[in-house]
Design a protein around this motif. Sequence first.
Motif, PDB file in Angstrom:
ATOM      1  N   ASN A 274      10.439   7.786  15.255  1.00 38.83           N
ATOM      2  CA  ASN A 274       9.661   8.973  14.869  1.00 38.83           C
ATOM      3  C   ASN A 274       8.711   9.324  16.022  1.00 38.83           C
ATOM      4  O   ASN A 274       7.808   8.548  16.347  1.00 38.83           O
TER       5      ASN A 274
ATOM      6  N   ARG B  77      -3.359   3.430  10.875  1.00 34.71           N
ATOM      7  CA  ARG B  77      -2.595   2.995  12.050  1.00 34.71           C
ATOM      8  C   ARG B  77      -3.534   2.501  13.146  1.00 34.71           C
ATOM      9  O   ARG B  77      -3.249   1.500  13.800  1.00 34.71           O
TER      10      ARG B  77
ATOM     11  N   PHE C   9       0.550  14.882  11.476  1.00 32.73           N
ATOM     12  CA  PHE C   9       1.937  14.993  11.007  1.00 32.73           C
ATOM     13  C   PHE C   9       2.007  14.454   9.587  1.00 32.73           C
ATOM     14  O   PHE C   9       1.021  13.939   9.048  1.00 32.73           O
ATOM     15  N   GLY C  10       3.188  14.571   8.981  1.00 32.37           N
ATOM     16  CA  GLY C  10       3.415  13.976   7.660  1.00 32.37           C
ATOM     17  C   GLY C  10       2.459  14.534   6.615  1.00 32.37           C
ATOM     18  O   GLY C  10       2.318  15.749   6.444  1.00 32.37           O
TER      19      GLY C  10
ATOM     20  N   LYS D 134      12.395  -3.364  11.567  1.00 33.81           N
ATOM     21  CA  LYS D 134      12.407  -2.475  12.736  1.00 33.81           C
ATOM     22  C   LYS D 134      12.062  -3.266  14.000  1.00 33.81           C
ATOM     23  O   LYS D 134      12.733  -3.132  15.023  1.00 33.81           O
TER      24      LYS D 134
ATOM     25  N   ASP E  50       5.694  -0.254  13.051  1.00 26.07           N
ATOM     26  CA  ASP E  50       4.843  -0.170  11.867  1.00 26.07           C
ATOM     27  C   ASP E  50       5.625   0.450  10.730  1.00 26.07           C
ATOM     28  O   ASP E  50       6.598   1.158  10.954  1.00 26.07           O
ATOM     29  N   ASP E  51       5.189   0.136   9.522  1.00 29.41           N
ATOM     30  CA  ASP E  51       5.670   0.886   8.369  1.00 29.41           C
ATOM     31  C   ASP E  51       4.433   1.316   7.595  1.00 29.41           C
ATOM     32  O   ASP E  51       3.478   0.551   7.452  1.00 29.41           O
TER      33      ASP E  51
ATOM     34  N   SER F 223       7.545   6.891   1.214  1.00 30.13           N
ATOM     35  CA  SER F 223       6.835   8.099   1.670  1.00 30.13           C
ATOM     36  C   SER F 223       7.703   9.026   2.518  1.00 30.13           C
ATOM     37  O   SER F 223       7.581  10.244   2.432  1.00 30.13           O
ATOM     38  N   ALA F 224       8.599   8.459   3.346  1.00 29.68           N
ATOM     39  CA  ALA F 224       9.385   9.316   4.245  1.00 29.68           C
ATOM     40  C   ALA F 224      10.401  10.158   3.479  1.00 29.68           C
ATOM     41  O   ALA F 224      10.747  11.251   3.903  1.00 29.68           O
TER      42      ALA F 224
ATOM     43  N   TYR G 240       8.525  16.996   6.401  1.00 27.30           N
ATOM     44  CA  TYR G 240       7.125  16.714   6.051  1.00 27.30           C
ATOM     45  C   TYR G 240       6.659  17.726   4.994  1.00 27.30           C
ATOM     46  O   TYR G 240       5.980  17.369   4.019  1.00 27.30           O
TER      47      TYR G 240
ATOM     48  N   LYS H 160       4.894   9.129  15.281  1.00 27.06           N
ATOM     49  CA  LYS H 160       4.349   7.775  15.210  1.00 27.06           C
ATOM     50  C   LYS H 160       4.335   7.128  16.600  1.00 27.06           C
ATOM     51  O   LYS H 160       3.369   6.452  16.967  1.00 27.06           O
TER      52      LYS H 160
ATOM     53  N   ASP I 293      -0.771  14.340   6.704  1.00 30.24           N
ATOM     54  CA  ASP I 293      -2.114  14.561   7.254  1.00 30.24           C
ATOM     55  C   ASP I 293      -2.800  15.839   6.731  1.00 30.24           C
ATOM     56  O   ASP I 293      -4.017  15.815   6.491  1.00 30.24           O
TER      57      ASP I 293
ATOM     58  N   GLU J 130       1.312   8.282  18.501  1.00 33.14           N
ATOM     59  CA  GLU J 130       0.055   7.676  18.028  1.00 33.14           C
ATOM     60  C   GLU J 130      -0.061   6.213  18.468  1.00 33.14           C
ATOM     61  O   GLU J 130      -1.115   5.778  18.931  1.00 33.14           O
TER      62      GLU J 130
HETATM   63  P1  IMP Z   1       7.385   5.269   8.034  1.00 28.07           P
HETATM   64  O1  IMP Z   1       8.279   4.776   6.956  1.00 28.07           O
HETATM   65  O2  IMP Z   1       6.337   4.302   8.429  1.00 28.07           O
HETATM   66  O3  IMP Z   1       8.156   5.796   9.206  1.00 28.07           O
HETATM   67  O4  IMP Z   1       6.551   6.530   7.511  1.00 28.07           O
HETATM   68  C1  IMP Z   1       6.742   7.045   6.247  1.00 28.07           C
HETATM   69  C2  IMP Z   1       6.271   8.470   6.123  1.00 28.07           C
HETATM   70  O5  IMP Z   1       4.885   8.427   5.871  1.00 28.07           O
HETATM   71  C3  IMP Z   1       6.443   9.370   7.344  1.00 28.07           C
HETATM   72  O6  IMP Z   1       7.667  10.022   7.335  1.00 28.07           O
HETATM   73  C4  IMP Z   1       5.322  10.368   7.137  1.00 28.07           C
HETATM   74  O7  IMP Z   1       5.721  11.378   6.270  1.00 28.07           O
HETATM   75  C5  IMP Z   1       4.264   9.535   6.449  1.00 28.07           C
HETATM   76  N1  IMP Z   1       3.266   9.054   7.398  1.00 28.07           N
HETATM   77  C6  IMP Z   1       3.301   7.907   8.138  1.00 28.07           C
HETATM   78  N2  IMP Z   1       2.183   7.804   8.872  1.00 28.07           N
HETATM   79  C7  IMP Z   1       1.450   8.897   8.603  1.00 28.07           C
HETATM   80  C8  IMP Z   1       0.191   9.357   9.082  1.00 28.07           C
HETATM   81  O8  IMP Z   1      -0.484   8.758   9.921  1.00 28.07           O
HETATM   82  N3  IMP Z   1      -0.239  10.533   8.566  1.00 28.07           N
HETATM   83  C9  IMP Z   1       0.472  11.244   7.640  1.00 28.07           C
HETATM   84  N4  IMP Z   1       1.647  10.859   7.177  1.00 28.07           N
HETATM   85  C10 IMP Z   1       2.135   9.692   7.661  1.00 28.07           C
END
Ligand code: IMP
Length: 207
Positions: A12, A187, A157-158, A55, A70-71, A87-88, A97, A15, A160, A18
Amino acid sequence: MRALQLVLATANPDKAAEITDILASVPGLVVVPRPDSVPEIEENGDTLLDNARLKAFTLVEATGMAAVADDTGLEVDALGGAPGVYSARYSGENATYADNVAKLLTELERRGATVPARRAARFRTVAVVGLPGGDEVLAEGEVTGVITAGPKGEGGFGYDPIFAPDGHDGRTFAQMQPHEKHAVSHRGQAFRAVAARLAEWRNEPRS
Ligand code: IMP
C-alpha cells in the motif's frame, strides 16, 4: 552499530510513505522499497499480529533481508469493534477508501449513533520487524478518537477524513500535516516503539 536495512512489506503506497517518513529520523535504519517481484500477500489472519507477521516473514523469505510490516485496524465501539482486522475490505473485496468510509457512516447512522459520545473509536497498529533466522521485534500503537459526522480534510488516506483523534480540537487526521498525524498516530507510536526495541535487540549479546 552498522546500519540495518529493512525492506518494506506493505504494497500500500500510502502506508509505505508513512512508515518511511516515520523511520527516516531513526539513526542506523535504512528503509528500502518492496520489490515488485513479490506477489500480493493474502491477509487471511484472524488478528492484526497474525497479518503483520505474515507480511513481514513473506518478505524475509523472498529477499533474505530483515523486513518491516504493519497491520492496522479501526475499531468502532458502537459497531462492536468492527471493522477491525477487516478494515481494508469493510465494504467488500476491492473496496475503495471512499466505499469503506461511506459504509462506516451508514452503519453508525443505522444504529442511531449520531452524537460524538456514541462514536468513540480507535486505530490500532501492530508493527513487526522480521529477521532472517526467525527472530522478530514487535510493538503496538493505539490512538483514541471519534468518528465525525462526515468526511473532513484532504490529507492522509483510508479512514483519516472521518477520524478525529482525542485532544486535537475535533480536527480529523486528514486535516493535519503528516508530521502532526505521525506525532499522535497509531502508526507513529508503533514504529517509534519498534525502532527503540530494535536498537535494544541489536545491542544484546548473542550466543
Ligand atoms: P492494513 O490491513 O493494515 O493494510 O490496513 C487496513 C485498512 O485500514 C487500510 O486499507 C485503510 O483503509 C485503513 N487504514 C490503515 N491505516 C490507516 C491510517 O493511518 N489512517 C486511515 N486509515 C487507515
